[in-house]
Structure formats: C-alpha cells, structure tokens
Design a protein around this motif. Structure first.
Motif, PDB file in Angstrom:
ATOM      1  N   UNK A 151       0.540  -0.795  -0.255  1.00 11.69           N
ATOM      2  CA  UNK A 151      -0.473  -0.116   0.304  1.00 11.69           C
ATOM      3  C   UNK A 151       0.792   1.177  -0.134  1.00 11.69           C
ATOM      4  N   UNK A 152       1.811   0.955   1.074  1.00  9.85           N
ATOM      5  CA  UNK A 152       3.096   2.313   0.659  1.00  9.85           C
ATOM      6  C   UNK A 152       3.637   2.764  -0.561  1.00  9.85           C
ATOM      7  N   UNK A 153       3.961   1.431  -1.225  1.00 11.59           N
ATOM      8  CA  UNK A 153       4.523   1.448  -2.437  1.00 11.59           C
ATOM      9  C   UNK A 153       4.098   1.948  -4.079  1.00 11.59           C
ATOM     10  N   UNK A 154       2.660   0.817  -3.940  1.00  7.19           N
ATOM     11  CA  UNK A 154       1.494   1.194  -5.095  1.00  7.19           C
ATOM     12  C   UNK A 154       2.046   2.716  -5.827  1.00  7.19           C
ATOM     13  N   UNK A 155       1.201   3.556  -4.880  1.00  6.21           N
ATOM     14  CA  UNK A 155       1.174   5.364  -5.714  1.00  6.21           C
ATOM     15  C   UNK A 155       2.648   5.851  -6.344  1.00  6.21           C
ATOM     16  N   UNK A 156       4.114   4.669  -5.823  1.00  5.30           N
ATOM     17  CA  UNK A 156       4.742   5.727  -6.003  1.00  5.30           C
ATOM     18  C   UNK A 156       4.960   4.659  -7.238  1.00  5.30           C
ATOM     19  N   UNK A 157       5.152   3.402  -8.116  1.00  6.81           N
ATOM     20  CA  UNK A 157       4.680   2.831  -9.261  1.00  6.81           C
ATOM     21  C   UNK A 157       2.966   3.617 -10.387  1.00  6.81           C
ATOM     22  N   UNK A 158       2.085   4.238  -9.189  1.00  4.65           N
ATOM     23  CA  UNK A 158       1.873   4.678 -10.072  1.00  4.65           C
ATOM     24  C   UNK A 158       1.600   5.917  -9.867  1.00  4.65           C
TER      25      UNK A 158
END
Length: 240
Positions: A151-158
């Motif tokens: 949940x923390x990293x996915x916004x960075x990937x998006x």
C-alpha cells in the motif's frame, strides 16, 4: 491537567490500530523494542509479564495500550514494518532520478529489516503459528508487513507510470515483481538459518541492482521528454 503517563496511555486503544510510528510516543517505541528483543531471545514464549519486566512497566499499562498479547504482537509487527520507508514523490514534478532514489530507498530499508535478528525471529514465530492454529499471527504479519508495504509503494509506482517512466498492466503485478527482485532467496535462507553476511554496502548494492532490473523490465520505452536510453535508468548515486 493529565500527566505524561496518562496522555501516553490514551494514545493506543485495545485494537492497537497503528500502521506506522507517527502515533507512538518514545516510551511506547521502547516497549515495542523490548518486545522485539524478547522475541529474538524467547521466540514463541513471549508473555505480557516478560515484556512488562523487560520494559520496566506494568502489565496494566500494556493491556491498556495493546489490549492483549495479540494486540501487542500486532503493534510490534507494525512498528517493525514502519522502518521500511518510502520516499514521497510529487507526481506532477517527478523525474527519473527521484523515482529511482525512492525505489532504492525502499529496497534498502526492506532488506535491512528482513535481515535483522528481530524480523527473522518474528517471522519464524509467525510461520510456526500459521501451521498450528494457535492464533492469527501469520495473518497479522502478512497484513501489517507485506500487504502494508504494498500500500505504501504502489502510489510511487503509479506516479512513475503517470509520469511516463514506468509501463506495467497493474500496480500489484509490478509490486510483486519488484518485491521478488529485492528479496530473491534472502529471506527464506535467513529463516532456515543461513548466516548471510549482509553489510550496509551489500544491501545498498543489492537495492540498486534490484531497482535497475525492475526498471529494465518495466521502464517505459518513451518518457515524457522522448525516447529513454538505458543510461537514463541508472541511479545518480555513487557506485558502492
């Protein structure tokens, strides 16, 4: 006016609903560190009495903060997972160097955490409980460890995809790919007793390598400024 102790005791409710360190006082962090040390020393035999004794606090305080032993274990997992940081990125002004640095920091922190004695002990207890039906510690570790990190990293990937630097069908698939490149066989070897020598330099090099491999797989062929060359994906950090 309430005392400092009374103020601390109201921070955590019985459900121990904490997913990072921001809601913890220094005293509560010290208690969770004491619980982690006991897990390393005693494994499955962790008790509220032992934690209270090691942390020099009362059992009543522990029950007020965490509810019960399961609540304490949940908070302990969340506290350990909070040490894996994700550098925030600005999707509107994101550049490839910032994206790469954020991914490398996540990878480095995660390797440091999973290779620590405390995480190894905690995961061994969780694996043992998952097959015994004793409690839901395995589910707690999954929810507050791997799933919380996603949940923390996915916004960075998006943000990287929206900025035109990454190309992937969905964030979950991309996260699993990155997670696998970072972890490789390290965690299972540590859990099985392999004494890997993971120095800061080794971890930094592995984190940078995993990031470059991920960008080679999911880096967009054309960025916002035109075609991307292989060297564009290299970190600006000095080689370790």
């Amino acid at each position: 006016m309430r005392s400092v102790v009374e103020q601390e005791e109201t921070v955590l409710q019985a459900n121990a609903d904490i997913d990072n360190s921001e809601g913890l006082t220094e005293r509560q962090k010290a208690v969770l560190d004491a619980a982690l040390r006991l897990l390393v020393e005693e494994g499955d035999h962790l008790t509220m009495t032992a934690v209270a004794r090691r942390a020099s606090c009362s059992k009543e305080t522990l029950y007020k903060w965490f509810g019960d032993r399961d609540g304490l274990l949940t908070a302990t997992v969340q506290w350990q997972a909070s040490k894996v940081r994700v550098a925030p990125v600005d999707g509107r002004g994101l550049d490839l160097a910032s994206l790469t640095a954020s991914l490398e920091r996540f990878a480095s922190d995660w390797l440091s955490v999973i290779s620590s004695d405390t995480s190894i002990a905690l995961n061994r207890v969780a694996v043992g409980h998952a097959g015994s039906g004793k409690d839901n510690l395995g589910a707690v570790v999954l929810e507050n460890g791997r799933f919380a990190l996603a949940k923390r990293l996915k916004p960075v990937l998006e943000a990287g995809r929206q900025a035109g630097f990454l190309d992937f069908p969905d964030a979950e698939t991309a996260f699993r790919t990155f997670f696998g490149l970072v972890a490789r066989d390290v965690q299972i070897r540590l859990l099985l007793g392999d004494r890997l020598e993971l120095t800061d330099a080794t971890i930094g090099g592995d984190a940078a390598r995993a990031t470059q491999q991920f960008l080679a797989l999911h880096g967009a062929k054309t960025g916002p400024q035109g075609p991307l060359e292989p060297d564009d994906f290299r970190s600006s950090r000095p080689e370790i």
